[in-house]
Design an enzyme around this catalytic site. Structure first.
Site, PDB file in Angstrom:
ATOM      1  N   LYS A 132      74.989  48.513  89.724  1.00  0.00           N
ATOM      2  CA  LYS A 132      74.582  49.547  88.639  1.00  0.00           C
ATOM      3  C   LYS A 132      74.853  49.065  87.196  1.00  0.00           C
ATOM      4  O   LYS A 132      76.192  48.917  86.967  1.00  0.00           O
ATOM      5  CB  LYS A 132      75.210  50.883  89.208  1.00  0.00           C
ATOM      6  CG  LYS A 132      74.366  51.801  88.536  1.00  0.00           C
ATOM      7  CD  LYS A 132      74.989  53.279  89.206  1.00  0.00           C
ATOM      8  CE  LYS A 132      74.215  54.574  88.774  1.00  0.00           C
ATOM      9  NZ  LYS A 132      74.833  55.657  89.694  1.00  0.00           N
ATOM     10  N   ASP A 136      74.953  66.606  93.684  1.00  0.00           N
ATOM     11  CA  ASP A 136      73.835  65.976  93.625  1.00  0.00           C
ATOM     12  C   ASP A 136      73.118  65.476  95.078  1.00  0.00           C
ATOM     13  O   ASP A 136      72.584  64.555  95.135  1.00  0.00           O
ATOM     14  CB  ASP A 136      73.714  64.797  92.652  1.00  0.00           C
ATOM     15  CG  ASP A 136      72.114  64.835  92.029  1.00  0.00           C
ATOM     16  OD1 ASP A 136      71.369  65.730  92.141  1.00  0.00           O
ATOM     17  OD2 ASP A 136      72.047  63.675  91.496  1.00  0.00           O
TER      18      ASP A 136
END
Length: 172
Positions: free
Chosen positions: A8, A101
């Protein structure tokens, strides 16, 4: 060692934002504290020159969101995905964190894990990921009091109001 990993890397437009970079690296620090087979493992994070990175377990598969985009999922399929996600959340909460989330896009299902017979989904192939906005009473607060973080359509009422959240907020 030849193990495939996911890397990432923040978009260039965010690399000058100190708060964003602290949150980015904190994501790795939070994830590294959680050891559960249904949580994507985070291996390392840091910088090489000016480039920030986070390396994590590579899950060869699709998100639950992708499965849902192809039409409604049947109840046995959903149950077989939900149970490992609940176990992952229990481990996250036991470690003192809230995910903040939880949504279909953050649930990965490994390739070849879906079957016609029960269990419809191999529970070992279900992984909860993305700790970018995870919270804890012990972590430095990187969001402003009253700030809303998360995906609006999946937010609990207290999250939408920018209030403090706990494990019940993830379950919502």
């Amino acid at each position: 060692d030849g193990t495939p990993v996911a890397v990432k890397i923040p978009m260039e437009q965010y690399t000058q934002d100190g708060t964003f970079l602290r949150r980015f690296h904190r994501e790795a620090e939070v994830a590294q504290r959680i050891d559960h087979p249904n949580v994507v493992r985070t291996y390392d994070h840091g910088t090489v020159g000016e480039q920030h990175y986070l390396t994590m377990e590579f899950v060869d598969g699709d998100s639950l969101e992708t499965f849902m985009e192809h039409g409604p999922v049947d109840v046995p399929f959903f149950v077989d995905v939900a149970l490992p996600v609940v176990e992952a959340l229990a481990a996250i909460h036991a470690a003192g964190f809230t995910h903040r989330d939880v949504k279909p896009g953050n649930v990965m299902i490994g390739r070849g894990a879906v079957h016609e017979q029960r269990p419809r989904v191999d529970p070992r192939a279900v992984k909860l990921m993305d700790f970018g906005i995870a919270g804890s009473l012990t972590l430095t607060r990187l969001t402003l009091e009253g700030a809303r973080v998360g995906t609006p359509v999946y937010m609990s009422p207290e999250q939408a109001r920018g209030e403090l959240m706990d494990a019940a907020s993830d379950v919502y």
